[in-house]
Write a protein that holds these residues in place. Structure first.
Motif, PDB file in Angstrom:
ATOM      1  N   THR A  72      27.860  -9.830 -16.311  1.00 24.77           N
ATOM      2  CA  THR A  72      27.282  -8.566 -16.784  1.00 24.77           C
ATOM      3  C   THR A  72      27.753  -8.277 -18.199  1.00 24.77           C
ATOM      4  N   LEU A  73      29.046  -8.452 -18.432  1.00 24.01           N
ATOM      5  CA  LEU A  73      29.580  -8.171 -19.766  1.00 24.01           C
ATOM      6  C   LEU A  73      28.990  -9.130 -20.815  1.00 24.01           C
ATOM      7  N   ILE A  74      28.757 -10.369 -20.407  1.00 25.14           N
ATOM      8  CA  ILE A  74      28.148 -11.345 -21.326  1.00 25.14           C
ATOM      9  C   ILE A  74      26.733 -10.881 -21.708  1.00 25.14           C
ATOM     10  N   ASP A  75      26.027 -10.241 -20.763  1.00 24.79           N
ATOM     11  CA  ASP A  75      24.706  -9.686 -21.110  1.00 24.79           C
ATOM     12  C   ASP A  75      24.843  -8.676 -22.242  1.00 24.79           C
ATOM     13  N   GLU A  76      25.918  -7.873 -22.212  1.00 23.10           N
ATOM     14  CA  GLU A  76      26.061  -6.885 -23.300  1.00 23.10           C
ATOM     15  C   GLU A  76      26.393  -7.576 -24.631  1.00 23.10           C
ATOM     16  N   ILE A  77      27.159  -8.663 -24.576  1.00 26.33           N
ATOM     17  CA  ILE A  77      27.469  -9.394 -25.823  1.00 26.33           C
ATOM     18  C   ILE A  77      26.170  -9.957 -26.424  1.00 26.33           C
ATOM     19  N   ARG A  78      25.267 -10.405 -25.546  1.00 29.41           N
ATOM     20  CA  ARG A  78      23.968 -10.918 -26.044  1.00 29.41           C
ATOM     21  C   ARG A  78      23.145  -9.779 -26.642  1.00 29.41           C
ATOM     22  N   LEU A  79      23.224  -8.606 -25.992  1.00 30.92           N
ATOM     23  CA  LEU A  79      22.525  -7.435 -26.533  1.00 30.92           C
ATOM     24  C   LEU A  79      23.092  -7.095 -27.926  1.00 30.92           C
ATOM     25  N   ALA A  80      24.408  -7.218 -28.064  1.00 36.06           N
ATOM     26  CA  ALA A  80      25.044  -6.905 -29.357  1.00 36.06           C
ATOM     27  C   ALA A  80      24.478  -7.805 -30.453  1.00 36.06           C
ATOM     28  N   ARG A  81      24.278  -9.062 -30.107  1.00 36.28           N
ATOM     29  CA  ARG A  81      23.722  -9.995 -31.112  1.00 36.28           C
ATOM     30  C   ARG A  81      22.334  -9.522 -31.564  1.00 36.28           C
ATOM     31  N   LYS A  82      21.520  -9.087 -30.589  1.00 35.04           N
ATOM     32  CA  LYS A  82      20.158  -8.624 -30.937  1.00 35.04           C
ATOM     33  C   LYS A  82      20.236  -7.371 -31.807  1.00 35.04           C
ATOM     34  N   VAL A  83      21.134  -6.443 -31.415  1.00 40.64           N
ATOM     35  CA  VAL A  83      21.208  -5.168 -32.137  1.00 40.64           C
ATOM     36  C   VAL A  83      21.740  -5.380 -33.551  1.00 40.64           C
ATOM     37  N   LEU A  84      22.712  -6.257 -33.684  1.00 40.66           N
ATOM     38  CA  LEU A  84      23.326  -6.443 -35.012  1.00 40.66           C
ATOM     39  C   LEU A  84      22.523  -7.405 -35.887  1.00 40.66           C
ATOM     40  N   GLY A  85      21.501  -8.053 -35.299  1.00 40.45           N
ATOM     41  CA  GLY A  85      20.628  -8.911 -36.103  1.00 40.45           C
ATOM     42  C   GLY A  85      21.237 -10.278 -36.327  1.00 40.45           C
ATOM     43  N   ASP A  86      20.538 -11.088 -37.111  1.00 37.19           N
ATOM     44  CA  ASP A  86      20.937 -12.490 -37.234  1.00 37.19           C
ATOM     45  C   ASP A  86      21.845 -12.778 -38.417  1.00 37.19           C
ATOM     46  N   ASP A  87      22.261 -11.726 -39.142  1.00 35.53           N
ATOM     47  CA  ASP A  87      23.157 -11.983 -40.276  1.00 35.53           C
ATOM     48  C   ASP A  87      24.366 -12.768 -39.802  1.00 35.53           C
ATOM     49  N   PRO A  88      24.779 -13.773 -40.589  1.00 34.29           N
ATOM     50  CA  PRO A  88      25.996 -14.469 -40.177  1.00 34.29           C
ATOM     51  C   PRO A  88      27.158 -13.482 -40.227  1.00 34.29           C
ATOM     52  N   ARG A  89      27.865 -13.347 -39.153  1.00 33.60           N
ATOM     53  CA  ARG A  89      28.916 -12.342 -39.105  1.00 33.60           C
ATOM     54  C   ARG A  89      30.000 -12.816 -38.161  1.00 33.60           C
ATOM     55  N   GLU A  90      31.021 -13.426 -38.714  1.00 30.84           N
ATOM     56  CA  GLU A  90      32.098 -13.926 -37.853  1.00 30.84           C
ATOM     57  C   GLU A  90      32.919 -12.762 -37.313  1.00 30.84           C
TER      58      GLU A  90
END
Ligand code: SAM
Ligand code: SF4
Length: 410
Positions: A72-90
């Motif tokens: 479930t938590l991994i689903d939120e990490i994937r959502l974070a990627r979508k929300v923050l966009g594809d900019d490279p961001r380490e």
């Protein structure tokens, strides 16, 4: 994480942030906080968003279960990627906290970290911490975490005295946290923290000295020492109200803080935030420094708070409601607020004044500057830094930090 969530405007179903929050985001450091909302038993003083099996029974069904939690938590990490966009961001820091993260299998924590790495990438020198309860780890568990990429562990020791641990409802035995430090070092952890609580009813100055001595013998590179807060609604608050146990007074808290400062400083630890000491700049907790300096962080998990570019939001509190939102493809965000410049100025003073580097005087308004001048004459601020344009607390100021902050934000 407070027990009550603030009001705010709703978070959109897809979790999207206003474009103002994302502007310039690629240049700002990003941290992840991953909350694990489970504990074996509840300590009487704790009002964090955490649940025992008994507290969860009959609420939230299978979705709230700890077995599914990492996915479930991994689903939120994937959502974070979508929300923050594809900019490279380490990602610079990952901090797994709780609750008791170490109630999950080590493999679950490693998978959660793996999802951050996969979606965002981790900086080469990223700090990766997990909190751990001393009774819930062993050498094999620590080795699995180290192998999986964790490099810092923060252990909840609280006290070395059996009768103090008993008042706090801690389930570990004296000596176990110190043994964990040795086990963590043997597993290859570069950084180890011990959390202490002082001012527990029934604790004497000598009990507190014994706890500090035990810490020094164990030799972590970081120590956090917090005054016990008696939170409304906790079992501890009820017991004190019924007169079963006495309340500790403020003078005892101040005495214990001075003992901590003296003992830790003499042993080579340096304060860098009012409640935190480290043996070197590298041993400081970088994740907490991101919070204190207003960087971006994404808090994943029930009740977790996030901040990106002046937008602060918080998730629904119950693990069942949290999992249901993600299962339906919705953001688990319960509310959010867009911080004004004034909100950010006040927050900056609240957080940075507690740091060794202090806060620049030019952040203060006229009334705050007058308060800073008074604080200087009352020896609450250091004269040298003040002359160079910074408000930095003296030791006396650290004892009264909350009051000094209140005056300076005006
Ligand atoms: C919420 S716990 C989570 C980590 C882990 N479960 C543990 O108990 O160590 C993190 C730390 O917060 C501190 N803490 C929690 N409640 C507190 C309170 N009411 N007063 C002071 N410190 C508190 C404790 O030192 C604890 O180690
Ligand atoms: S183990 Fe930690 S998080 Fe859990 S109830 Fe105790 S203090 Fe709170």
């Amino acid at each position: 994480m407070p027990s009550a969530l603030p009001d705010g405007e709703p978070v959109p179903d897809d979790g999207a942030l206003p474009s103002s929050a994302l502007a310039g985001a690629a240049d700002r450091p990003l941290g992840f906080y991953l909350h694990v909302p489970y504990c074996a038993t509840r300590c009487g003083y704790c009002d964090f968003n955490t649940y025992t099996a008994t507290e969860l029974r009959g609420t939230g069904g299978v979705l709230a279960s700890r077995d599914n939690y990492a996915d479930t938590l991994i689903d939120e990490i994937r959502l974070a990627r979508k929300v923050l966009g594809d900019d490279p961001r380490e990602v610079r820091t990952v901090f797994v906290g709780g609750g008791t993260p170490t109630l999950l299998a080590a493999g679950d924590l490693v998978r959660m970290l793996g999802a951050v790495r996969e979606e965002f990438g981790l900086a080469a020198d990223a700090e990766v911490t997990t909190e751990a309860n001393p009774e819930s780890v062993d050498p094999a568990y620590l080795a699995a975490l180290r192998e999986g990429g964790f490099n810092r562990v923060s252990l909840g020791m609280q006290s070395a005295r059996r009768h103090v641990l008993r008042i706090l409802d801690r389930t570990h035995t004296p000596g176990r946290p110190e043994a964990c430090v040795a086990e963590a070092r043997a597993a290859g952890f570069e950084h180890v923290n011990l959390d202490l609580i002082y001012g527990t009813p029934g604790e004497s100055d000598d009990d507190w000295r014994a706890s500090l001595d035990a810490v020094l013998d164990a030799g972590p590179d970081h120590v956090s020492a917090y005054a016990l807060i008696v939170e409304e609604g906790t079992q501890l608050a009820r017991r004190i109200r019924r007169g079963e146990i006495p309340m500790t007074d403020d003078d005892a808290h101040a005495d214990r803080y001075l003992i901590a400062e003296e003992t830790l400083t003499a042993a080579g630890y340096h304060w860098y935030e009012v409640s935190n000491w480290a043996t070197s700049p590298e041993a400081r907790c970088l994740h907490n420094e991101l919070y204190w300096r207003g960087a971006d962080w994404w808090g994943a998990g029930p009740g977790a708070h996030s901040h990106v570019g002046g937008v602060r939001w918080w998730n629904v509190k119950h693990p069942g409601a949290y999992a249901a939102a993600l299962a339906a493809g919705r953001s688990p965000g319960a509310g959010r607020e867009l911080l004004t410049d004034e909100d950010r100025r006040v927050e900056r003073i609240l957080l940075e004044l507690r740091l060794r580097e202090g806060v620049p005087l030019d952040v203060l308004r006229e009334k705050g500057l007058a308060a800073a001048r008074r604080a200087l004459t009352e020896e609450l601020l250091q004269p040298g830094p003040y002359d160079e344009g910074r408000a930095v607390l003296t030791l006396r100021g650290r004892l009264l930090a909350d009051a000094v902050v209140r005056d300076l934000v005006d």
